[in-house]
Design a protein around this motif. Structure first.
Motif, PDB file in Angstrom:
ATOM      1  N   LEU A  96     -42.747  48.376 -28.163  1.00  0.00           N
ATOM      2  CA  LEU A  96     -43.668  48.768 -29.173  1.00  0.00           C
ATOM      3  C   LEU A  96     -43.005  50.319 -29.645  1.00  0.00           C
ATOM      4  CD1 LEU A  96     -46.114  48.263 -31.061  1.00  0.00           C
ATOM      5  CD2 LEU A  96     -47.515  49.293 -29.060  1.00  0.00           C
ATOM      6  N   GLU A 141     -47.489  52.221 -33.498  1.00  0.00           N
ATOM      7  CA  GLU A 141     -48.868  51.379 -33.930  1.00  0.00           C
ATOM      8  C   GLU A 141     -49.881  52.319 -34.724  1.00  0.00           C
ATOM      9  OE1 GLU A 141     -50.840  47.469 -31.608  1.00  0.00           O
ATOM     10  OE2 GLU A 141     -51.014  49.479 -30.707  1.00  0.00           O
ATOM     11  N   SER A 148     -48.000  47.160 -36.372  1.00  0.00           N
ATOM     12  CA  SER A 148     -47.330  47.250 -35.242  1.00  0.00           C
ATOM     13  C   SER A 148     -45.838  47.144 -35.299  1.00  0.00           C
ATOM     14  CB  SER A 148     -47.695  46.193 -34.039  1.00  0.00           C
ATOM     15  OG  SER A 148     -49.252  46.721 -33.945  1.00  0.00           O
TER      16      SER A 148
END
Length: 174
Positions: A32, A35, A40
């Motif tokens: 990731l 976000e 995201s």
């Protein structure tokens, strides 16, 4: 990385729709990256090339899917708001719409350019209209490489957009 003659297959469009319904992040080391604001962004390092692949998922609450797809494809509008566009246009070549895009990079880096096919389809899955846009690098003699500009030859993108069930859009891009 050249698409088959005639562009993209029906299966490629359906795969983009399927990922919108169920994002495929399992089985790989997706990280990731950020976000924010309902979006995201994930990335995956390709160990062989050292390049990253990105996936973006999110909801744009006040932008209907048809409008989002139109804006994405509108190269003239892109020139108005994207300060990094040096040159971008479409050209018909051998019955295909080909996009040429040069991106400005700051000194000491070199500008990058892309030559790619791009197609849009509107599909229906489970009673929901989905807008799918696919793009992939191609090689065309009409677009010679420019000195001092790095040609990106491994570009590909899948974008699927559907209604969020309200006034906005749910989007997946790879």
């Amino acid at each position: 990385m050249e698409p088959a003659a005639g562009g993209f297959s029906e299966e490629q469009f359906r795969e983009a729709c399927a990922e919108l319904q169920q994002p495929a992040l399992a089985g790989a080391d997706w990280q990731l990256l950020v976000e924010t604001l309902g979006i995201s962004i994930y990335r995956l390092l390709d160990q062989q090339t050292g390049l990253y692949e990105y996936k973006v998922f999110g909801i744009l609450e006040d932008c209907p899917p048809a409008l989002l797809a139109d804006v994405y494809l509108d190269l003239d509008y892109r020139k108005q708001w994207d300060q990094y566009v040096k040159e971008v246009y479409e050209k018909e070549c051998n019955g295909e719409t080909v996009v040429y895009w040069e991106v400005k990079y700051p000194f000491p880096m070199s500008n990058r350019d892309y030559v790619y096919l791009r197609q849009r389809q509107e599909l229906e899955m489970e009673g929901q209209k989905i807008y799918v846009i696919l793009a992939q690098s191609t090689s065309m003699p009409q677009f010679a490489e420019k000195p001092g500009v790095i040609r990106v030859k491994q570009y590909k993108q899948s974008l699927a957009i559907e209604s969020d069930g309200k006034k906005g859009s749910k989007e997946w891009s790879s």
